[in-house]
Design a protein around this motif. Structure first.
Motif, PDB file in Angstrom:
ATOM      1  N   GLY A 125      34.199  35.342  42.079  1.00  0.00           N
ATOM      2  CA  GLY A 125      35.455  36.535  42.598  1.00  0.00           C
ATOM      3  C   GLY A 125      35.873  36.344  41.689  1.00  0.00           C
ATOM      4  O   GLY A 125      37.750  36.352  40.968  1.00  0.00           O
ATOM      5  N   ARG A 126      35.056  36.644  40.407  1.00  0.00           N
ATOM      6  CA  ARG A 126      35.749  37.385  38.514  1.00  0.00           C
ATOM      7  C   ARG A 126      35.117  38.258  38.859  1.00  0.00           C
ATOM      8  O   ARG A 126      35.260  39.624  39.286  1.00  0.00           O
ATOM      9  CB  ARG A 126      34.973  36.454  38.023  1.00  0.00           C
ATOM     10  CG  ARG A 126      35.321  35.013  37.708  1.00  0.00           C
ATOM     11  CD  ARG A 126      34.136  34.437  36.879  1.00  0.00           C
ATOM     12  NE  ARG A 126      34.867  32.980  37.104  1.00  0.00           N
ATOM     13  CZ  ARG A 126      35.351  31.859  36.034  1.00  0.00           C
ATOM     14  NH1 ARG A 126      35.694  32.648  35.617  1.00  0.00           N
ATOM     15  NH2 ARG A 126      35.401  30.703  36.400  1.00  0.00           N
ATOM     16  N   ASP A 133      39.830  37.088  39.688  1.00  0.00           N
ATOM     17  CA  ASP A 133      40.672  37.315  40.597  1.00  0.00           C
ATOM     18  C   ASP A 133      41.104  37.423  41.177  1.00  0.00           C
ATOM     19  O   ASP A 133      40.692  37.106  42.001  1.00  0.00           O
ATOM     20  CB  ASP A 133      40.182  38.808  40.185  1.00  0.00           C
ATOM     21  CG  ASP A 133      40.408  40.474  40.874  1.00  0.00           C
ATOM     22  OD1 ASP A 133      41.741  40.600  39.995  1.00  0.00           O
ATOM     23  OD2 ASP A 133      40.612  40.961  41.629  1.00  0.00           O
ATOM     24  N   GLY A 134      42.708  37.993  41.614  1.00  0.00           N
ATOM     25  CA  GLY A 134      43.909  36.896  42.673  1.00  0.00           C
ATOM     26  C   GLY A 134      43.652  35.923  42.876  1.00  0.00           C
ATOM     27  O   GLY A 134      43.881  35.280  43.859  1.00  0.00           O
ATOM     28  N   ARG A 221      45.657  41.183  47.897  1.00  0.00           N
ATOM     29  CA  ARG A 221      45.002  42.318  46.818  1.00  0.00           C
ATOM     30  C   ARG A 221      42.937  41.682  47.550  1.00  0.00           C
ATOM     31  O   ARG A 221      42.863  40.563  47.709  1.00  0.00           O
ATOM     32  CB  ARG A 221      44.524  41.878  45.693  1.00  0.00           C
ATOM     33  CG  ARG A 221      46.336  42.660  44.761  1.00  0.00           C
ATOM     34  CD  ARG A 221      46.294  41.654  43.656  1.00  0.00           C
ATOM     35  NE  ARG A 221      46.600  39.801  44.213  1.00  0.00           N
ATOM     36  CZ  ARG A 221      46.857  39.838  42.891  1.00  0.00           C
ATOM     37  NH1 ARG A 221      46.319  39.348  41.741  1.00  0.00           N
ATOM     38  NH2 ARG A 221      47.338  37.949  43.054  1.00  0.00           N
ATOM     39  N   ARG A 222      42.449  42.918  47.305  1.00  0.00           N
ATOM     40  CA  ARG A 222      41.054  43.260  47.780  1.00  0.00           C
ATOM     41  C   ARG A 222      40.384  43.382  47.260  1.00  0.00           C
ATOM     42  O   ARG A 222      39.244  44.382  47.288  1.00  0.00           O
ATOM     43  CB  ARG A 222      40.850  43.258  49.125  1.00  0.00           C
ATOM     44  CG  ARG A 222      41.575  42.712  49.977  1.00  0.00           C
ATOM     45  CD  ARG A 222      40.609  41.343  50.209  1.00  0.00           C
ATOM     46  NE  ARG A 222      40.931  40.066  50.923  1.00  0.00           N
ATOM     47  CZ  ARG A 222      41.915  38.468  51.281  1.00  0.00           C
ATOM     48  NH1 ARG A 222      42.147  38.750  49.695  1.00  0.00           N
ATOM     49  NH2 ARG A 222      41.963  38.785  52.194  1.00  0.00           N
ATOM     50  N   SER A 223      40.514  42.997  45.492  1.00  0.00           N
ATOM     51  CA  SER A 223      39.854  44.151  44.739  1.00  0.00           C
ATOM     52  C   SER A 223      38.084  43.530  44.474  1.00  0.00           C
ATOM     53  O   SER A 223      38.076  42.366  44.206  1.00  0.00           O
ATOM     54  CB  SER A 223      40.192  44.262  42.987  1.00  0.00           C
ATOM     55  OG  SER A 223      41.838  43.989  43.405  1.00  0.00           O
ATOM     56  N   MET A 224      37.214  44.327  43.992  1.00  0.00           N
ATOM     57  CA  MET A 224      35.958  44.265  43.510  1.00  0.00           C
ATOM     58  C   MET A 224      35.446  45.469  42.677  1.00  0.00           C
ATOM     59  O   MET A 224      35.905  46.111  42.362  1.00  0.00           O
ATOM     60  CB  MET A 224      35.184  44.926  44.998  1.00  0.00           C
ATOM     61  CG  MET A 224      35.290  44.249  46.008  1.00  0.00           C
ATOM     62  SD  MET A 224      33.893  44.432  47.007  1.00  0.00           S
ATOM     63  CE  MET A 224      32.802  43.522  47.331  1.00  0.00           C
ATOM     64  N   ILE A 238      42.231  47.090  44.704  1.00  0.00           N
ATOM     65  CA  ILE A 238      43.155  47.325  45.952  1.00  0.00           C
ATOM     66  C   ILE A 238      43.776  45.967  46.668  1.00  0.00           C
ATOM     67  O   ILE A 238      43.531  44.813  46.335  1.00  0.00           O
ATOM     68  CB  ILE A 238      41.550  47.171  47.103  1.00  0.00           C
ATOM     69  CG1 ILE A 238      40.792  47.884  46.515  1.00  0.00           C
ATOM     70  CG2 ILE A 238      42.232  47.480  48.756  1.00  0.00           C
ATOM     71  CD1 ILE A 238      39.353  47.497  47.675  1.00  0.00           C
ATOM     72  N   SER A 239      45.212  46.878  46.519  1.00  0.00           N
ATOM     73  CA  SER A 239      46.231  45.876  47.351  1.00  0.00           C
ATOM     74  C   SER A 239      47.339  46.801  48.405  1.00  0.00           C
ATOM     75  O   SER A 239      47.570  47.063  48.961  1.00  0.00           O
ATOM     76  CB  SER A 239      47.871  46.310  45.995  1.00  0.00           C
ATOM     77  OG  SER A 239      48.520  45.730  46.702  1.00  0.00           O
TER      78      SER A 239
END
Length: 295
Positions: A125-126, A133-134, A221-224, A238-239
């Motif tokens: 999850g980096r 991240d997150g 947050r669900r960033s990719m 993504i927030s």
């Protein structure tokens, strides 16, 4: 049978593979034909759906809490308008291909894809910079409280408000910096993901600490990470929130509008654009609930 009103993919962990589509209708008059297609197709799990301000205005609809991306005087605050946003989610890139093919075949006479990002989960999850991240994401009931709208209107209860920003990184430059300078930009040590007290005021974790705002501004947050055929790379931020004021407060501080100190992220990364969407709830049958967008 679904018992929760929100799109489940929002609350679920970040998948191994993803695809983000930003799309426009050919003709808003075709919405009444597209809507039942989406209601049949979208489950909020394999595909999360967002509806943009441009389409909402054309339909004369104003969901609770919906706002456009803030208009701010800063190079990092560029915004765009698209009618629809699709987040395709799976644990295998091949499954993303089949989801994408299904979606495009079902909607090709109604929409055109304007922007597309292929995304993935990197390590545990980096971000591609190497940093986790997150880290401070809320979980459980706190995540639900942060991300979903509570409404007396069943056509809106369980909806979410999402800000999407594709960021592009200058990774060659960033990785050329001494490790301590990289850590200073983020405010965490790459080696152990621990915050350190003597990081500069511009460190990302200091600029965005969610509990430091008044009121506190917790977001889900669900960033990719993403890459493309040109070997450009970055992060689709993504927030999900129940109130866009949370993101707005954070972003204004990142830009230095409070005190003139810009976030360390801008030393090697820049958002290409930002946009807000309304993510409808789902029905008891586990399909997207577009009742609010009916005539």
């Amino acid at each position: 049978m679904m018992t929760t009103p929100f799109q489940p993919g929002i609350l679920e962990e970040i998948p191994a593979a993803g695809c983000f589509l930003f799309a426009d209708l050919f003709d808003v008059q075709q919405w009444d034909k597209l809507r039942p297609v989406l209601e049949q197709l979208i489950d909020g799990h394999g595909i999360v759906l967002g509806v943009g301000s441009k389409l909402l205005k054309a339909l004369g609809k104003a969901p609770e809490g919906m706002q456009e991306f803030p208009a701010l005087q800063h190079p990092a605050a560029k915004r765009r308008d698209y009618d629809l946003w699709f987040w395709l989610r799976a644990e295998d890139p091949g499954a993303i291909h089949h989801l994408l093919r299904m979606l495009l075949n079902a909607t090709e006479e109604f929409i055109t894809v304007k922007v597309q990002y292929q995304a993935f989960r990197y390590q545990e999850g980096r971000d591609l910079s190497g940093y986790v991240d997150g880290t401070e994401n809320p979980t459980g009931a706190k995540a639900e409280a942060a991300a979903f709208v509570k409404s007396s209107d069943q056509a809106q209860n369980g909806a979410s408000l999402v800000t999407v920003q594709p960021w592009v990184h200058e990774l060659d430059y960033f990785k050329s910096l001494p490790q301590n300078e990289q850590d200073d930009a983020i405010g965490r040590r790459l080696a152990d993901n621990e915050e350190f007290e003597d990081s500069p005021a511009s460190a990302h974790v200091k600029r965005t600490a969610q509990e430091s705002f008044d009121p506190e501004s917790f977001m889900l947050r669900r960033s990719m990470p993403w890459t493309d055929h040109r070997n450009e790379a970055g992060l689709v931020f993504i927030s999900f929130v129940d109130d866009f004021a949370k993101f707005n407060r954070m972003f204004e501080r990142m830009l230095g509008l409070e005190d003139g100190i810009e976030d360390g992220l801008f030393s090697f990364s820049m958002p290409l654009f930002g946009i807000n969407f309304w993510c409808p709830p789902v029905t008891e049958n586990g399909r997207i609930n577009l009742q609010f967008l009916r005539d």
